[in-house]
Design a protein around this motif. Structure first.
Motif, PDB file in Angstrom:
ATOM      1  N   GLY A  62       0.767  -1.236   0.000  1.00  0.00           N
ATOM      2  CA  GLY A  62       0.000   0.000   0.000  1.00  0.00           C
ATOM      3  C   GLY A  62       0.795   1.281   0.000  1.00  0.00           C
ATOM      4  O   GLY A  62       0.330   2.297  -0.488  1.00  0.00           O
ATOM      5  N   LEU A  63       2.004   1.258   0.562  1.00  0.00           N
ATOM      6  CA  LEU A  63       2.697   2.523   0.777  1.00  0.00           C
ATOM      7  C   LEU A  63       4.181   2.428   0.444  1.00  0.00           C
ATOM      8  O   LEU A  63       4.777   1.371   0.519  1.00  0.00           O
ATOM      9  CB  LEU A  63       2.580   2.930   2.252  1.00  0.00           C
ATOM     10  CG  LEU A  63       1.204   3.297   2.787  1.00  0.00           C
ATOM     11  CD1 LEU A  63       1.254   3.409   4.290  1.00  0.00           C
ATOM     12  CD2 LEU A  63       0.723   4.598   2.183  1.00  0.00           C
ATOM     13  N   LEU A  64       4.739   3.588   0.098  1.00  0.00           N
ATOM     14  CA  LEU A  64       6.191   3.723   0.074  1.00  0.00           C
ATOM     15  C   LEU A  64       6.546   4.371   1.406  1.00  0.00           C
ATOM     16  O   LEU A  64       6.435   5.572   1.575  1.00  0.00           O
ATOM     17  CB  LEU A  64       6.622   4.627  -1.079  1.00  0.00           C
ATOM     18  CG  LEU A  64       6.398   4.080  -2.485  1.00  0.00           C
ATOM     19  CD1 LEU A  64       6.693   5.135  -3.524  1.00  0.00           C
ATOM     20  CD2 LEU A  64       7.252   2.858  -2.722  1.00  0.00           C
ATOM     21  N   ASN A  99       3.300   9.770  -1.893  1.00  0.00           N
ATOM     22  CA  ASN A  99       2.457   8.575  -1.845  1.00  0.00           C
ATOM     23  C   ASN A  99       1.077   8.837  -2.443  1.00  0.00           C
ATOM     24  O   ASN A  99       0.568   8.030  -3.206  1.00  0.00           O
ATOM     25  CB  ASN A  99       2.295   8.100  -0.402  1.00  0.00           C
ATOM     26  CG  ASN A  99       3.338   7.086  -0.020  1.00  0.00           C
ATOM     27  OD1 ASN A  99       3.262   5.938  -0.432  1.00  0.00           O
ATOM     28  ND2 ASN A  99       4.349   7.518   0.712  1.00  0.00           N
ATOM     29  N   ASP A 117       9.138   5.102   3.051  1.00  0.00           N
ATOM     30  CA  ASP A 117      10.210   6.079   3.198  1.00  0.00           C
ATOM     31  C   ASP A 117       9.929   7.389   2.486  1.00  0.00           C
ATOM     32  O   ASP A 117      10.715   8.315   2.583  1.00  0.00           O
ATOM     33  CB  ASP A 117      11.527   5.493   2.671  1.00  0.00           C
ATOM     34  CG  ASP A 117      12.327   4.890   3.794  1.00  0.00           C
ATOM     35  OD1 ASP A 117      12.018   5.204   4.947  1.00  0.00           O
ATOM     36  OD2 ASP A 117      13.246   4.112   3.521  1.00  0.00           O
ATOM     37  N   GLU A 118       8.848   7.423   1.745  1.00  0.00           N
ATOM     38  CA  GLU A 118       8.567   8.633   0.979  1.00  0.00           C
ATOM     39  C   GLU A 118       7.562   9.500   1.729  1.00  0.00           C
ATOM     40  O   GLU A 118       6.943   9.084   2.689  1.00  0.00           O
ATOM     41  CB  GLU A 118       8.012   8.252  -0.401  1.00  0.00           C
ATOM     42  CG  GLU A 118       8.964   7.404  -1.230  1.00  0.00           C
ATOM     43  CD  GLU A 118      10.126   8.207  -1.790  1.00  0.00           C
ATOM     44  OE1 GLU A 118       9.916   9.361  -2.220  1.00  0.00           O
ATOM     45  OE2 GLU A 118      11.260   7.678  -1.776  1.00  0.00           O
ATOM     46  N   PHE A 169       1.299   9.383  -6.331  1.00  0.00           N
ATOM     47  CA  PHE A 169       2.034   8.444  -7.166  1.00  0.00           C
ATOM     48  C   PHE A 169       1.214   7.760  -8.269  1.00  0.00           C
ATOM     49  O   PHE A 169       1.530   7.873  -9.449  1.00  0.00           O
ATOM     50  CB  PHE A 169       2.688   7.380  -6.268  1.00  0.00           C
ATOM     51  CG  PHE A 169       3.566   6.443  -7.017  1.00  0.00           C
ATOM     52  CD1 PHE A 169       4.871   6.778  -7.291  1.00  0.00           C
ATOM     53  CD2 PHE A 169       3.087   5.225  -7.483  1.00  0.00           C
ATOM     54  CE1 PHE A 169       5.683   5.928  -8.001  1.00  0.00           C
ATOM     55  CE2 PHE A 169       3.893   4.375  -8.195  1.00  0.00           C
ATOM     56  CZ  PHE A 169       5.196   4.727  -8.451  1.00  0.00           C
ATOM     57  N   SER A 170       0.150   7.079  -7.869  1.00  0.00           N
ATOM     58  CA  SER A 170      -0.576   6.282  -8.867  1.00  0.00           C
ATOM     59  C   SER A 170      -1.224   7.158  -9.924  1.00  0.00           C
ATOM     60  O   SER A 170      -1.185   6.847 -11.117  1.00  0.00           O
ATOM     61  CB  SER A 170      -1.656   5.441  -8.199  1.00  0.00           C
ATOM     62  OG  SER A 170      -1.060   4.603  -7.257  1.00  0.00           O
ATOM     63  N   MET A 228      -0.260   9.970 -10.947  1.00  0.00           N
ATOM     64  CA  MET A 228       0.782  10.485 -11.828  1.00  0.00           C
ATOM     65  C   MET A 228       1.171   9.434 -12.860  1.00  0.00           C
ATOM     66  O   MET A 228       1.261   9.713 -14.054  1.00  0.00           O
ATOM     67  CB  MET A 228       1.998  10.862 -10.979  1.00  0.00           C
ATOM     68  CG  MET A 228       3.142  11.459 -11.754  1.00  0.00           C
ATOM     69  SD  MET A 228       4.645  11.405 -10.795  1.00  0.00           S
ATOM     70  CE  MET A 228       4.280  12.580  -9.517  1.00  0.00           C
ATOM     71  N   ARG A 274       7.298  11.768   6.449  1.00  0.00           N
ATOM     72  CA  ARG A 274       7.503  10.406   5.985  1.00  0.00           C
ATOM     73  C   ARG A 274       6.298   9.548   6.387  1.00  0.00           C
ATOM     74  O   ARG A 274       5.890   9.580   7.547  1.00  0.00           O
ATOM     75  CB  ARG A 274       8.747   9.847   6.664  1.00  0.00           C
ATOM     76  CG  ARG A 274       9.683   9.043   5.799  1.00  0.00           C
ATOM     77  CD  ARG A 274      10.963   8.798   6.577  1.00  0.00           C
ATOM     78  NE  ARG A 274      10.659   8.155   7.846  1.00  0.00           N
ATOM     79  CZ  ARG A 274      10.607   6.834   8.007  1.00  0.00           C
ATOM     80  NH1 ARG A 274      10.879   6.039   7.026  1.00  0.00           N
ATOM     81  NH2 ARG A 274      10.318   6.323   9.175  1.00  0.00           N
ATOM     82  N   ARG A 330      -4.680   7.982  -1.704  1.00  0.00           N
ATOM     83  CA  ARG A 330      -4.025   7.628  -2.961  1.00  0.00           C
ATOM     84  C   ARG A 330      -5.037   7.011  -3.929  1.00  0.00           C
ATOM     85  O   ARG A 330      -5.063   7.333  -5.118  1.00  0.00           O
ATOM     86  CB  ARG A 330      -2.888   6.634  -2.713  1.00  0.00           C
ATOM     87  CG  ARG A 330      -2.105   6.283  -3.947  1.00  0.00           C
ATOM     88  CD  ARG A 330      -0.774   5.667  -3.584  1.00  0.00           C
ATOM     89  NE  ARG A 330      -0.915   4.335  -3.022  1.00  0.00           N
ATOM     90  CZ  ARG A 330      -0.925   3.218  -3.742  1.00  0.00           C
ATOM     91  NH1 ARG A 330      -0.787   3.270  -5.045  1.00  0.00           N
ATOM     92  NH2 ARG A 330      -1.072   2.055  -3.169  1.00  0.00           N
TER      93      ARG A 330
END
Lengths: 357, 531
Positions: free
Chosen positions: B362-364, B372, B366-367, B375-376, B378, B420, B436
């Motif tokens: 589900g997640l990055l 997050n 560290d970002e 992301f999708s 984009m 983060r 997201r």
């Protein structure tokens, strides 16, 4: 008391942020610089050499960023890119280009070549997921060996490159003959602090920073972000509909191109193009430099490249004269180089599964 | 007193302030089969971990209460201690070495040896194996189980039923075995194999071994057990003699909540009689959550719940539709057949997925929150990008504006959109996942285990959010292990058992109905009637 404890946590935070290896080795370099000054070695010369060597190696170190970001780990197959660059250089000389024309033709020819080779190399890495680093190391070794044959067998005609007797190319090709020696390094170069001051190889630094900028920009683009995501968390990337394999190929193409341009810039700064087994071990200092700069085997930024290459090259340009002064007649600095270079790679690889928690 | 082989007295356990077991009392007599039943998360595994002295228990502060074996207090600090006290376990997953023979597997690390020339010097570890004796022992253990198979056959390639029996034989072979724990032993077995296993259990019990039997198959429990204990949310609900109860009662006890379900009807709910998603014969090869032919028809504007016990395949459905695990079958979204095994086209067609594996898929972590969230959208819809010459660069300002809007709308508690994601609490992480998904402006939202690992307060917020989205016209398919949660917001609930739809229930159906469906008892009954 309270203040003291606050200070220590502050210090720990800084260490954590910059990274222990970076601080340790950076500190060691500064110590050596001071020692060198005390022994009567010109600090300006040491710094000039540091900047020169950092500029020469910078793009080779930069080649690590795309491959690490894409999840294939440090590009131990850097010789693949290097060989592309050398191949382009040699052909540019063969066709009689000199000076700036030689430089541009070399770079221009090396890029399409690296794209093709990088693509094939990326395909290979996708086939061996999980053991990329080992495969990369041996791919690098193999291609250098294969190219040894090529340097001997391809019927080059240029007198600037051949052996004086017999066939094949020389091990070392002097670039001053074709006007390529330090062509970038001396472009717009100037000296800080008078006659014996610090020499700034402007042209070389400009091209290094240009490459840095390109890589930095690329990782802010749609395609670059997709590659990073695939590197950090393949499951996440996959669920967002990203083709991870394609990203890994793109990243390794970029890395190969950087290797090729990197060796051309390196050669002109050095004044010689070295063939045969010279590229064999060139991946290791580049890997070590980016790791010292603060990168891990899974995460690397352009800033890590710049910091790393300065500290790493600075350490060795400084260590050599200092060690020679202290222990005459020994090759201590080379031993030190090996210990630090391979030590830092080993350290980084042991951290691979640590992740962040 | 002395006929109590094992007694657990007032056992409680908490993990970092979270009580997972509350005052459990279990008594096991010689030759008794004692069944333990409960939903996922009821505390069965924790209880077994305590009994076996697993390190998870001791590294998290131990447990309260006492364990007595044959009337004497036992101090079990490690699985090795447990073995010495005569407690054995038959694992759900087989712990066998495939390349070894049956005898070698059974005798592994308990080999019988005899001295040879070098052993007096180099120690016991280098003694010669006494193959003959070991074969005899193994034979005896296998005979106890009525297994005619030769002890020198390699384990690799044997049917699963046999492997299960070898596990049991290994436990029997241990000298002084008094208590044997079966952890969902029939889950991987075919019906005839399961019947054999149950017979073997009865036989072992006759020999005086006490058996703890963990299962969620009610029929089996009724069939073999003498006593049944029901656990629910870490609480000891009841212990009953099987003779005095029936499976309807057990099912009800297993599911029933002391907490009342507050279900408010959506005021402006409008389910249109228009099929938005039509699934026919969906098969998904998700490891551990296999889907074996599911049909489902979702109307526009409804919230469909998917429930069932862990491992039955409920999680595989959403993952299959989204192309994350290999799937086959037919999925029609908005009347158009959608391509399976292609996450990109699934997202493009207007589906969005909040994964059950928040931290993994589900997640990055560290970002930042904003990367997050964006992301999708984009990557798939080319949003948040600006064209600068050749390449599309991310538009940081647009991303930040959107992220701030989401943070406000969904009430994500954070210091800034740059924080983060890994440093957020579980509930807020879940909201980032939802954000997201919403950024993709989907028409249908698939949500799996939306409240897993988050605290009660945050649970309610997440559920309210889903309900609010639904009121605004979003169609939602929610998969959850927590029945209460499904019942609080869904319009209808599918229960998945063994990879298939066991049945569909309205949210206000009685507890027993849910319990029976989840344990598949209905299914079996139906089969009997048909057959």
């Amino acid at each position: 008391m309270v203040n003291v404890s606050k200070k220590t946590t502050g210090f720990n935070d800084i260490v954590k942020k910059i990274g222990f290896p970076t601080i340790f080795i950076g500190g060691f370099w500064i110590l050596l610089l001071i020692a060198g000054g005390a022994l009567g070695i010109s600090i300006n010369t040491l710094l000039s050499d540091t900047i020169k060597r950092a500029g020469m190696n910078g793009i080779l170190v930069l080649a690590m960023v795309p491959s690490i970001q894409s999840g294939t780990g440090p590009n131990f197959a850097l010789p693949v890119g290097i060989v592309c660059g050398l191949f382009a250089t040699v052909w540019a000389i063969e066709f009689g280009f000199t000076g700036w024309a030689w430089l541009f033709v070399s770079i221009a020819f090396s890029i399409p070549l690296s794209v093709v080779v990088g693509y094939l190399y990326g395909r290979l890495l996708n086939a061996v997921k999980g053991s990329e680093m080992t495969i990369a190391t041996y791919t690098g070794f193999s291609i250098v060996a294969a190219m040894c044959l090529a340097w001997l067998m391809i019927p080059f005609k240029s007198r600037n490159m051949g052996w004086f007797i017999g066939k094949g190319l020389r091990e070392t090709i002097q670039l001053d003959v074709i006007g390529g020696d330090k062509i970038l390094s001396e472009f717009l170069s100037f000296t800080i602090g008078g006659e014996k001051g610090i020499i700034i190889p402007t042209g070389m630094l400009l091209i290094f920073f240009l490459c840095c900028f390109i890589v930095w920009m690329y990782f802010r683009s749609k395609s670059g972000i997709a590659i990073s995501a695939g590197g950090i968390n393949p499951k996440f990337a996959k669920s967002s509909g990203i083709d991870i394999d394609k990203g890994r190929i793109k990243a390794n193409i970029l890395s190969t191109i950087m290797g090729a341009i990197g060796i051309i810039v390196y050669s002109q700064g050095y004044g010689y193009t070295q063939l045969y087994t010279a590229p064999l071990m060139m991946a290791f200092p580049a890997v070590a430099a980016v790791l010292i700069g603060g990168a891990s085997a899974q995460r690397a930024k352009v800033s890590h490249v710049i910091i790393g290459v300065i500290i790493y090259q600075g350490l060795f340009t400084t260590a050599l004269p200092v060690a020679n002064q202290l222990f005459e007649g020994t090759d201590l600095s080379e031993i030190l180089r090996m210990v630090i270079q391979n030590g830092i790679i080993l350290y980084a690889l042991t951290q691979v599964k640590g992740g962040d928690n | 007193m002395s006929d109590n082989l094992l007694s657990l007295k007032h056992v409680s356990k908490e993990y970092s302030g979270n009580k997972v077991l509350k005052d459990i009392n279990i008594e096991l007599k010689k030759g008794e089969i004692h069944a333990l039943i409960g939903e996922n998360g009821a505390g069965k595994s924790t209880l077994m971990n305590i009994l076996f002295g697993m390190s998870v228990i001791h590294t998290t502060g131990g447990f309260e209460g006492t364990i007595e074996i044959e009337g004497k207090e036992a101090d079990i600090k490690s699985p090795h201690d447990a073995m010495n006290y005569g407690i054995g376990m038959v694992h759900q997953e087989f712990m066998l070495v495939p390349g070894f023979t049956i005898m070698e597997n059974i005798k592994l690390n308990r080999e019988i040896t005899k001295p040879n020339l070098v052993s007096p010097v180099f120690g016991k570890r280098l003694e010669t194996l006494d193959i003959k004796k070991m074969n005899m022992d193994t034979r005896q253990a296998l005979d106890t189980l009525d297994m005619s198979i030769e002890e020198y056959v390699q384990v690799a390639g044997l049917p699963v039923g046999h492997m299960q029996f070898i596990e049991i034989a290994r436990e029997i072979d241990k000298t002084g075995l008094k208590i044997l724990v079966f952890d969902e032993p029939t889950a991987v077995l075919a019906e005839s194999e399961a019947a054999n296993l149950l017979n073997a259990m009865k036989k072992l019990a006759q020999k005086g071994i006490g058996i703890l039997f963990i299962s969620h198959r009610l029929d089996e429990i009724i069939d073999v057990a003498d006593v049944v204990t029901v656990l629910r949310d870490g609480e000891h609900v009841v212990t009953k003699n099987v003779e005095d109860t029936n499976k309807y009662e057990i099912a009800q006890l297993m599911v029933g909540r002391s907490i009342t379900i507050d279900r408010e009807e959506g005021t402006n709910k409008n389910i249109v009689d228009e099929t938005i998603l039509d699934i026919k014969d969906l098969h998904v090869a998700m490891p551990g959550e296999r889907v074996k032919g599911v049909n489902l028809n979702v109307k526009k504007g409804e919230i469909v719940g998917i429930g069932g016990l862990a491992g039955q395949g409920k999680l595989g459905i959403a993952n299959g539709i989204m192309g994350i695990f290999p799937a086959k079958g037919e999925v029609k979204f908005k009347g158009k057949k959608s391509a399976l095994n292609d996450p990109k086209s699934a997202i493009k067609s207007g589906l969005a997925f909040v994964s059950e594996d928040r931290k993994g898929v589900g997640l990055l972590l560290d970002e930042s929150i904003e990367s997050n969230i964006a992301f999708s959208a984009m990557q798939i819809n080319n949003e948040f990008l600006r064209n600068s010459g050749m390449i599309k660069l991310k538009d940081s300002k647009k991303i930040r504006d959107h992220a701030n809007k989401m943070i406000k709308d969904l009430d994500i508690r954070c210091t800034s959109s740059m924080q983060r994601v890994g440093s957020l609490s579980g509930g807020n992480q879940q909201k980032v996942c939802v954000a997201r998904a919403l950024t993709l402006s989907p028409e249908l939202l698939l949500v799996s285990e939306p409240t897993r690992g988050i605290d009660i307060g945050a649970k309610k917020l997440v559920l309210d959010l889903l309900k609010q989205l639904n009121n605004e016209g979003m169609t939602i398919i929610m998969t959850s292990s927590e029945l209460a949660e499904l019942r609080s917001i869904c319009d209808r609930i599918l229960i998945i058992c063994e990879g298939k739809v066991e049945g569909v229930l309205p949210p206000d159906a009685p507890d027993a109905e849910f319990g029976l469906m989840m344990s598949g008892s209905r299914h079996i009954e139906g089969r009997e009637v048909n057959g």
